[in-house]
Design an enzyme around this catalytic site. Structure first.
Site, short mmCIF file in Angstrom:
data_model
loop_
_atom_site.label_atom_id
_atom_site.label_comp_id
_atom_site.label_asym_id
_atom_site.label_seq_id
_atom_site.Cartn_x
_atom_site.Cartn_y
_atom_site.Cartn_z
N TRP A 1 -3.09 66.29 -2.48
CA TRP A 1 -3.39 65.03 -1.76
C TRP A 1 -3.86 65.34 -0.34
CZ3 TRP A 1 -3.01 60.24 -4.18
CH2 TRP A 1 -2.43 60.27 -5.45
N HIS A 27 4.10 64.85 -12.01
CA HIS A 27 3.36 65.33 -10.86
C HIS A 27 3.53 64.36 -9.71
CE1 HIS A 27 1.82 68.28 -13.49
NE2 HIS A 27 0.90 67.54 -14.08
N THR A 28 3.15 64.81 -8.53
CA THR A 28 3.23 63.95 -7.35
C THR A 28 2.33 62.73 -7.52
OG1 THR A 28 3.60 65.90 -5.97
CG2 THR A 28 2.95 63.88 -4.85
N GLN A 29 2.91 61.55 -7.37
CA GLN A 29 2.17 60.31 -7.55
C GLN A 29 1.53 59.81 -6.27
OE1 GLN A 29 1.84 58.88 -10.73
NE2 GLN A 29 2.71 60.88 -11.21
N GLN A 30 2.04 60.23 -5.14
CA GLN A 30 1.50 59.79 -3.86
C GLN A 30 1.98 60.74 -2.77
OE1 GLN A 30 3.02 55.87 -3.13
NE2 GLN A 30 5.12 56.57 -2.82
#
Length: 260
Positions: free
Chosen positions: A139, A32-35
């Protein structure tokens, strides 16, 4: 010759042999997107007597690079609400598609009623909390501005954890540090906000956008601003700061590219 789109840009099989796609197979864990990568900065909003005013600049930054200067981060929903997006732009686009689908479903619903700002905020907070529970968060921090079921001004926030809260004035990003003190002087509580005129609210938000442009390195002098009242939504997406103190800088030799 293979003209199928999946073959475009690949070597010809009849010249170089069959295309080896084994490297595309991934047997590892889902990732998954970490940042966030491309991000928008502050969104600010303020209640007043007859509605809510909300604003966000048009910049999307790639890290510290001011990469995209025409990204609109305010979205209208059903002529009753405006959603302001801070954070990752790709997640903002996902939520925008989700809201468009929801808007179409609501428009063709047999119930005859559409979601107001309060309902919309509840829906988005559940979406954010669900994604967070899947360890794949969106995010973003959102501000939802508009009118509730009783046509009263509504303003609330939701972040990537699904945390929600409401206040007469709200801001995301650096706006929470730089703009909120200004807004809280104008509307420290609900009673004061209920007496605030539209003109004073718009002027206060524009003043905050100017402060953010001067003090936040990830901001821009072009911004979008929306005023939501019972009469509808007045959204302007290409506003520009006036009376900039830095306008003289391009006339100083040694600043920027010199043509002479």
């Amino acid at each position: 010759m293979n003209h199928l789109p999946q073959a475009w840009g690949r070597p010809r099989d009849d010249v170089y042999g069959p295309y080896d796609s084994s490297y595309l197979q991934n047997n590892g864990p889902n990732q998954h997107t970490q940042q966030p990568i491309v991000t928008g900065t502050s969104v600010i909003a303020l209640k007043f007597k007859d509605g809510v005013v909300i604003a966000a600049d048009n910049l999307a930054s790639y890290g510290s690079l001011a990469r995209f200067t025409n990204v609109k981060r305010l979205r209208k929903f059903a002529d009753t609400s405006v959603v302001g997006f801070g954070g990752d732009v790709s997640d903002m686009q996902y939520l925008d598609r989700l809201l468009n689908s929801l808007d179409i479903d609501e428009a063709y619903s047999s119930a005859g009623d559409t979601l107001n700002a309060h309902n919309l905020h509840t829906y988005l907070s559940k979406v954010l909390y669900k994604r967070r529970s899947d360890f794949n968060p969106l995010w973003n921090q959102l501000l939802v501005a508009g009118l509730d079921g009783e046509d009263m001004p509504f303003l609330a926030s939701a972040d990537l954890l699904g945390t929600t809260f409401s206040s007469p004035s709200l801001a995301t990003g650096f706006g929470a540090h730089l703009a909120q003190p200004i807004l809280r002087k104008v509307a420290p509580d609900e009673e004061t906000a209920a007496k605030l005129s539209k003109e004073d609210a718009v002027q206060s938000v524009k003043e905050c956008m100017k402060v953010l442009f001067y003090r936040d390195a990830r901001s821009l002098d072009k911004y979008s601003i929306a005023v939501i009242t019972k009469e509808g939504i007045d959204l302007k997406e290409d506003e520009k700061l006036e009376q900039q103190s830095w306008a003289f800088a391009d006339k100083i030799r040694g600043y920027g590219t010199q043509v002479n």
